[in-house]
Design an enzyme around this catalytic site. Structure first.
Site, PDB file in Angstrom:
ATOM      1  N   ALA A   1      51.413 116.170  54.187  1.00  0.00           N
ATOM      2  CA  ALA A   1      50.754 117.387  53.704  1.00  0.00           C
ATOM      3  C   ALA A   1      50.013 117.102  52.399  1.00  0.00           C
ATOM      4  O   ALA A   1      49.324 116.097  52.282  1.00  0.00           O
ATOM      5  CB  ALA A   1      51.761 118.523  53.568  1.00  0.00           C
ATOM      6  N   CYS A   2      50.166 117.969  51.401  1.00  0.00           N
ATOM      7  CA  CYS A   2      49.383 117.836  50.162  1.00  0.00           C
ATOM      8  C   CYS A   2      49.853 116.688  49.281  1.00  0.00           C
ATOM      9  O   CYS A   2      49.231 116.416  48.249  1.00  0.00           O
ATOM     10  CB  CYS A   2      49.390 119.149  49.391  1.00  0.00           C
ATOM     11  SG  CYS A   2      48.355 120.425  50.146  1.00  0.00           S
ATOM     12  N   SER A   3      50.939 116.025  49.639  1.00  0.00           N
ATOM     13  CA  SER A   3      51.353 114.817  48.928  1.00  0.00           C
ATOM     14  C   SER A   3      50.855 113.558  49.618  1.00  0.00           C
ATOM     15  O   SER A   3      51.244 112.447  49.242  1.00  0.00           O
ATOM     16  CB  SER A   3      52.880 114.767  48.807  1.00  0.00           C
ATOM     17  OG  SER A   3      53.357 115.829  48.012  1.00  0.00           O
TER      18      SER A   3
END
Length: 373
Positions: free
Chosen positions: A155-157
């Site tokens: 995801a956003c990581s």
């Protein structure tokens, strides 16, 4: 064990950008149309009227002022309100690989490197355009790189987790040079008819060239890396290949990104700040040793809260630069784009920290130290 260094970075943005005013004008026109079409049900109390949005609301809630998109006309078409993508043949480069390729070439050019000097490609992003063949292998092939390529997603990581994997490949001797490419084509994941989220995402691609540390080469030494994941349902997308097999088949809008924003804010901010502070302490560092934080660019209020907790004081924009006003939330690319845009002004030995966070929940944090040129 070999030390790793970020040698260079590269960026791609679509040629078109959508301002808050443009986005709001389209959304409000759709709201007016929807409310008129459902006027009887709204009057009867069986449906709730849609509320208009405003540029002021968007900027206050997020800090976003504009976003890049792969198709501005499709996003602002009241009858479509999503990007249009031409179906490409199997012999044509994919949308994600095309974007990533530009960023990768820019990173190579900035370092004065030829693709023949690179051993592998990692493509790490929130969502892949297809399952296989890997987008990373497609980029690898387009560049003529020998070696390996693979896709990954957190995801956003995704950007920082991908960086950590690239560093691990260098440290273990698996490779001497790795391209991390994070092409985030996020506007197709967005429900542009949802007031609470229609403004969030923007499209971008960023690349980092990670190499074995050698004397005489400048760049950023990677001093420490931390990863953490905690399961949460508060940021979710149910899009996947099984959708078409579900009975009944879900509606198109059921597959978009959704989130419980207030819960995310309340739960993620302290988790990220705590991880960073413990990471610094474990490395005998204090927040005063960090000249700059390159934070995930999801929401200005989240970044401000995390930076305040880390610095334990008010901070300057130079200490925690913001790029989401121009780019919006670019998911896994955000902290990398902030680094690309704001990695100047460091003397040898000065340190900064790159951190991303998002669905999962997930947090990736990397301490960097500027090398002498």
């Amino acid at each position: 064990m070999h030390n790793a260094v970020i040698r260079s970075s590269g960026l791609w943005t679509p040629p078109e950008s959508v301002s808050n005013d443009e986005l709001v004008a389209c959304y409000n026109a759709w709201v007016e149309q929807w409310n008129a079409r459902n006027a009887d049900a709204i009057a009867a109390g069986t449906l709730q009227a849609k509320e208009p949005s405003s540029s002021g609301f968007i900027e206050k809630a997020s800090g976003i002022q504009s976003r890049y998109t792969i198709d501005k006309a499709g996003v602002l078409d009241i009858d479509r309100m999503r990007p249009g993508v031409r179906r490409r043949g199997d012999n044509e480069i994919s949308v994600m690989a095309e974007a990533g390729l530009v960023a990768a070439k820019a990173a190579l050019e900035a370092a004065g490197r030829d693709p023949s000097e690179v051993d592998g490609v990692i493509c790490s992003a929130t969502t892949m355009q297809r399952t296989y063949p890997c987008i990373a292998i497609e980029i690898q092939n387009a560049l003529g790189i020998k070696g390996f390529g693979y896709d990954m997603s957190v995801a956003c990581s995704s950007g920082t987790f991908g960086l950590i994997n690239a560093v691990n490949a260098i440290q273990t001797g698996q490779a001497r040079s790795v391209l991390l490419v994070t092409p985030e084509i996020t506007t197709p994941q967005l429900n542009f008819r949802d007031r609470d989220s229609h403004f969030i995402f923007g499209d971008v691609a960023v690349a980092l060239l990670v190499e074995r540390e050698e004397d005489g080469l400048d760049g950023w030494s990677v001093r420490n890396m931390q990863m953490k994941t905690v399961y949460s349902n508060n940021i979710r997308s149910n899009f996947g290949f099984l959708n078409a097999c579900e009975t009944p088949e879900p509606g198109f809008e059921d597959r978009y990104f959704v989130q419980e924003g207030r819960r995310v804010f309340k739960e993620v901010c302290p988790m990220v700040a705590d991880l960073i502070l413990k990471q610094l302490a474990a490395n005998n560092l204090a927040s005063t040793d960090m000249k700059r934080l390159w934070l995930h660019q999801a929401n200005i209020n989240m970044n401000m809260m995390i930076a305040r907790k880390v610095f334990d004081r008010e901070f300057s924009e130079d200490e925690a630069p913001v790029i989401l006003n121009e780019f919006a939330n670019t998911a896994g690319a955000g902290s990398l784009v902030a680094f690309h845009r704001h990695s100047d002004g460091f003397a040898a030995g000065e340190k900064g920290l790159m951190c991303s966070f998002g669905a999962g929940y997930s947090v990736g944090s990397v301490i960097l130290e500027k090398r002498a040129a």
